[in-house]
Design an enzyme around this catalytic site. Structure first.
Site, mmCIF file in Angstrom:
data_model
loop_
_atom_site.group_PDB
_atom_site.id
_atom_site.type_symbol
_atom_site.label_atom_id
_atom_site.label_comp_id
_atom_site.label_asym_id
_atom_site.label_seq_id
_atom_site.Cartn_x
_atom_site.Cartn_y
_atom_site.Cartn_z
ATOM 1 N N THR A 145 0.818 -1.218 0.000
ATOM 2 C CA THR A 145 0.000 0.000 0.000
ATOM 3 C C THR A 145 0.845 1.260 0.000
ATOM 4 O O THR A 145 0.462 2.276 -0.594
ATOM 5 C CB THR A 145 -0.918 -0.019 1.253
ATOM 6 O OG1 THR A 145 -1.792 -1.134 1.129
ATOM 7 C CG2 THR A 145 -1.733 1.239 1.382
ATOM 8 N N ASP A 165 1.607 -6.967 -4.256
ATOM 9 C CA ASP A 165 0.869 -7.016 -2.998
ATOM 10 C C ASP A 165 1.602 -8.084 -2.186
ATOM 11 O O ASP A 165 1.901 -9.164 -2.698
ATOM 12 C CB ASP A 165 -0.577 -7.440 -3.278
ATOM 13 C CG ASP A 165 -1.420 -7.371 -2.015
ATOM 14 O OD1 ASP A 165 -2.348 -6.553 -1.983
ATOM 15 O OD2 ASP A 165 -1.154 -8.145 -1.069
ATOM 16 N N SER A 166 1.885 -7.780 -0.923
ATOM 17 C CA SER A 166 2.746 -8.699 -0.181
ATOM 18 C C SER A 166 2.087 -10.041 0.088
ATOM 19 O O SER A 166 2.751 -10.981 0.521
ATOM 20 C CB SER A 166 3.227 -8.057 1.119
ATOM 21 O OG SER A 166 2.216 -8.056 2.095
ATOM 22 N N SER A 167 0.803 -10.181 -0.203
ATOM 23 C CA SER A 167 0.170 -11.499 -0.081
ATOM 24 C C SER A 167 0.754 -12.470 -1.105
ATOM 25 O O SER A 167 0.568 -13.681 -0.989
ATOM 26 C CB SER A 167 -1.337 -11.392 -0.314
ATOM 27 O OG SER A 167 -1.853 -10.294 0.389
HETATM 28 N N1 ASP Z 1 -2.278 -5.868 0.816
HETATM 29 C C1 ASP Z 1 -1.241 -4.896 1.121
HETATM 30 C C2 ASP Z 1 0.076 -5.637 1.142
HETATM 31 O O1 ASP Z 1 0.414 -6.269 2.113
HETATM 32 C C3 ASP Z 1 -1.530 -4.222 2.401
HETATM 33 C C4 ASP Z 1 -0.530 -3.185 2.842
HETATM 34 O O2 ASP Z 1 0.493 -2.925 2.245
HETATM 35 O O3 ASP Z 1 -0.805 -2.576 3.880
HETATM 36 O O4 ASP Z 1 0.782 -5.601 0.175
#
Ligand code: ASP
Length: 342
Positions: free
Chosen positions: A13, A57-59
């Protein structure tokens, strides 16, 4: 000579801005970061930007990205005084924990940060997180050495040891917590470093080395009342499984039924390492009840007060070293990077 920091952008994000036409969030062209945050130019620190990672996206992060990150840090290690890694918050505690194990003999700061609100949004928390992360990565102690020579996470006024950290809130701006280890620094009007909690740097540290071979034949099993024996059996019988982090109740408690212990005993006799950590966000496992004592008896390893994030990434790292069973057990019994209170 100005302190030199390398900022590595991996996604999340923090790197998002809204498209002026559609209003949709899209990744920022990272070269524009200084125009988003002009304060970066006023820190008196020379910052270079590394944006070779395709922002994700870190997921979607995997050990392959962790290996690339470790290689990037190694390749640039001699050129910079400290490193700031921008990463999505969802899996930041996993990546930062993994890196804490993969970087051997680390003697410079590697500060992870991110944000809950995109950098391009007026009320973003990313601006403060990013500026302070750079300040911390560039800070020196009274002997001129780096102030925080370890892998850490900076978020909303607090700096934590990376492998003690968990993302606890999907809503609050203080998204991370470290319940079993004090903050390495707290930020108010000034930055107050908790020197007693920070890993001691040494001028005689051997050169940085990286371990990029992680063994992913591991599983994280969280117990719940009503878990069927066949569910546990199936999980423990996964072909090629080498290690399990088992999240137990409270101070490390489990059902006392024979089927449960028989399943664990069989898995351990097949060579699977089982590490016991608590489901609670604070505290750790202590064999004070019957099941805790029996777990030690069947060969389950205590994970003490480790977070699940530290426990699983540490298991990948230790199993990746292909040591003998006795050496593996002895490494897992200790604290490798301050991840566990002994
Ligand atoms: N979905 C995002 C991620 O982890 C959330 C974030 O960065 O806060 O990449």
């Amino acid at each position: 000579m100005a302190t030199k920091i390398l900022m590595i952008y991996t996604g999340g994000t923090i790197g998002m801005v809204s498209d002026p036409v559609t209003g949709a969030l899209k990744p920022l062209n990272f070269r524009e970061i200084e125009s988003e945050i002009p304060a970066l130019r006023r820190l008196g620190v020379e910052i270079d930007y590394h944006e070779d990672f395709t922002p994700i996206d870190s997921s979607d992060v995997t050990p392959a990205e962790w290996a690339r990150l470790a290689e990037t840090l190694r390749d640039n290690y001699a050129l910079y005084d400290g490193f700031v890694v921008l990463h999505g918050t969802d899996t930041m505690a996993y990546t930062a924990s993994a890196l804490s194990f993969m970087l051997e003999n680390l003697a410079k700061p590697v500060v992870f940060t991110g944000s809950q609100i995109p950098i391009g949004v007026l009320r973003t928390d990313g601006r403060e997180n990013l500026v302070t992360a750079v300040e911390i990565a560039a800070a020196h102690n009274s002997s001129g050495g780096p102030m925080v020579p370890e892998v850490s996470i900076y978020f909303q006024n607090r700096l934590f040891r990376a492998n003690r950290t968990t993302k606890w809130s999907a809503e609050q701006l203080n998204a991370f917590t470290s319940e079993n280890y004090p903050p390495l620094a707290e930020v108010g009007v000034t930055i107050h470093y908790n020197l007693a909690a920070i890993a001691a740097g040494s001028p005689n540290t051997p050169p940085l080395e990286i371990s990029t071979t992680l063994n992913t034949d591991v599983a994280l099993i969280r117990l719940f009342p009503g878990m069927e024996p066949r569910v546990l059996e199936a999980a423990l019988n996964i072909e090629g499984l080498r290690g399990v982090v088992m999240q137990t109740y409270g101070a490390g408690n489990t059902p006392t039924a024979d089927w449960f212990f028989d399943a664990l005993r069989r898995a351990i006799s097949r060579g699977t390492v089982i590490v016991n950590v608590t489901q609670c966000i604070a505290g750790g496992v202590h064999p004070i009840y019957e099941s805790g004592v029996r777990l030690a008896g069947v060969g389950v390893t205590s994970g003490g007060d480790m977070t699940p994030e530290a426990a699983i990434t540490r298991l990948m790292y230790v199993l990746g070293r292909e040591l003998s069973p006795a050496e593996t057990r002895s490494l897992l019994a200790g604290s490798l990077r301050g991840e566990m209170t002994l």
